[in-house]
Design a protein around this motif. Sequence first.
Motif, PDB file in Angstrom:
ATOM      1  N   GLY A  64       0.810  -1.212   0.000  1.00 13.03           N
ATOM      2  CA  GLY A  64       0.000   0.000   0.000  1.00 13.03           C
ATOM      3  C   GLY A  64       0.847   1.267   0.000  1.00 13.03           C
ATOM      4  N   THR A  65       1.999   1.202  -0.656  1.00 11.22           N
ATOM      5  CA  THR A  65       2.913   2.338  -0.712  1.00 11.22           C
ATOM      6  C   THR A  65       3.327   2.591  -2.159  1.00 11.22           C
ATOM      7  OG1 THR A  65       4.896   0.976  -0.498  1.00 11.22           O
ATOM      8  CG2 THR A  65       3.883   1.730   1.545  1.00 11.22           C
ATOM      9  N   PRO A  66       3.892   3.757  -2.418  1.00 10.74           N
ATOM     10  CA  PRO A  66       4.438   3.983  -3.753  1.00 10.74           C
ATOM     11  C   PRO A  66       5.684   3.130  -3.974  1.00 10.74           C
ATOM     12  CG  PRO A  66       4.801   5.911  -2.367  1.00 10.74           C
ATOM     13  CD  PRO A  66       3.977   4.943  -1.569  1.00 10.74           C
ATOM     14  N   VAL A  67       6.018   2.943  -5.232  1.00 11.57           N
ATOM     15  CA  VAL A  67       7.221   2.174  -5.581  1.00 11.57           C
ATOM     16  C   VAL A  67       8.450   2.941  -5.104  1.00 11.57           C
ATOM     17  CG1 VAL A  67       8.607   1.280  -7.499  1.00 11.57           C
ATOM     18  CG2 VAL A  67       6.130   1.093  -7.574  1.00 11.57           C
ATOM     19  N   LEU A  68       9.374   2.221  -4.496  1.00  8.07           N
ATOM     20  CA  LEU A  68      10.645   2.800  -4.083  1.00  8.07           C
ATOM     21  C   LEU A  68      11.537   2.861  -5.321  1.00  8.07           C
ATOM     22  CD1 LEU A  68      12.646   3.714  -1.858  1.00  8.07           C
ATOM     23  CD2 LEU A  68      13.233   1.296  -1.576  1.00  8.07           C
ATOM     24  N   ARG A  69      11.775   4.051  -5.809  1.00  5.77           N
ATOM     25  CA  ARG A  69      12.565   4.230  -7.026  1.00  5.77           C
ATOM     26  C   ARG A  69      14.047   4.110  -6.712  1.00  5.77           C
ATOM     27  NH1 ARG A  69       9.091   3.072 -10.737  1.00  5.77           N
ATOM     28  NH2 ARG A  69       7.215   4.309 -10.572  1.00  5.77           N
ATOM     29  N   VAL A  70      14.701   3.189  -7.377  1.00 11.41           N
ATOM     30  CA  VAL A  70      16.139   2.995  -7.188  1.00 11.41           C
ATOM     31  C   VAL A  70      16.895   3.259  -8.487  1.00 11.41           C
ATOM     32  CG1 VAL A  70      15.895   1.418  -5.236  1.00 11.41           C
ATOM     33  CG2 VAL A  70      15.903   0.494  -7.553  1.00 11.41           C
ATOM     34  N   ASP A  71      16.195   3.840  -9.467  1.00  9.91           N
ATOM     35  CA  ASP A  71      16.833   4.183 -10.736  1.00  9.91           C
ATOM     36  C   ASP A  71      17.998   5.131 -10.473  1.00  9.91           C
ATOM     37  OD1 ASP A  71      14.699   2.804 -11.839  1.00  9.91           O
ATOM     38  OD2 ASP A  71      13.545   4.620 -12.215  1.00  9.91           O
ATOM     39  N   GLY A  72      19.079   4.910 -11.177  1.00  4.58           N
ATOM     40  CA  GLY A  72      20.229   5.798 -11.067  1.00  4.58           C
ATOM     41  C   GLY A  72      21.203   5.428  -9.957  1.00  4.58           C
TER      42      GLY A  72
END
Length: 89
Positions: A64-72
């Motif tokens: 129930g959370t936003p995606v944890l962005r690990v791009d970069g």
Amino acid sequence: LLYDFTQYPANGRALCETRDKCLPTLRTQSSAMWSTEKKRFLHGEEMLAAHCFPVTEEFAKAAGTPVLRVDGLANTHLCKMAGNSMHVA
């Protein structure tokens, strides 16, 4: 099976998952986790997913959370983050 080639016990063999299919302990140096199923080393993002971090849409929806962005972020940094974290479930 998963093998951690960065954790060599005294007998010279890499640590692997337990009989009950639990992962070996991830440490900050755990950057060489070999998957016999995938026939390759795991990526840092996969190691974070093993801790249930919401790095995919599926995990984010379940949490129930936003995606944890690990791009970069460099793979070595992701591996270190996974090894320096605790399971969130």
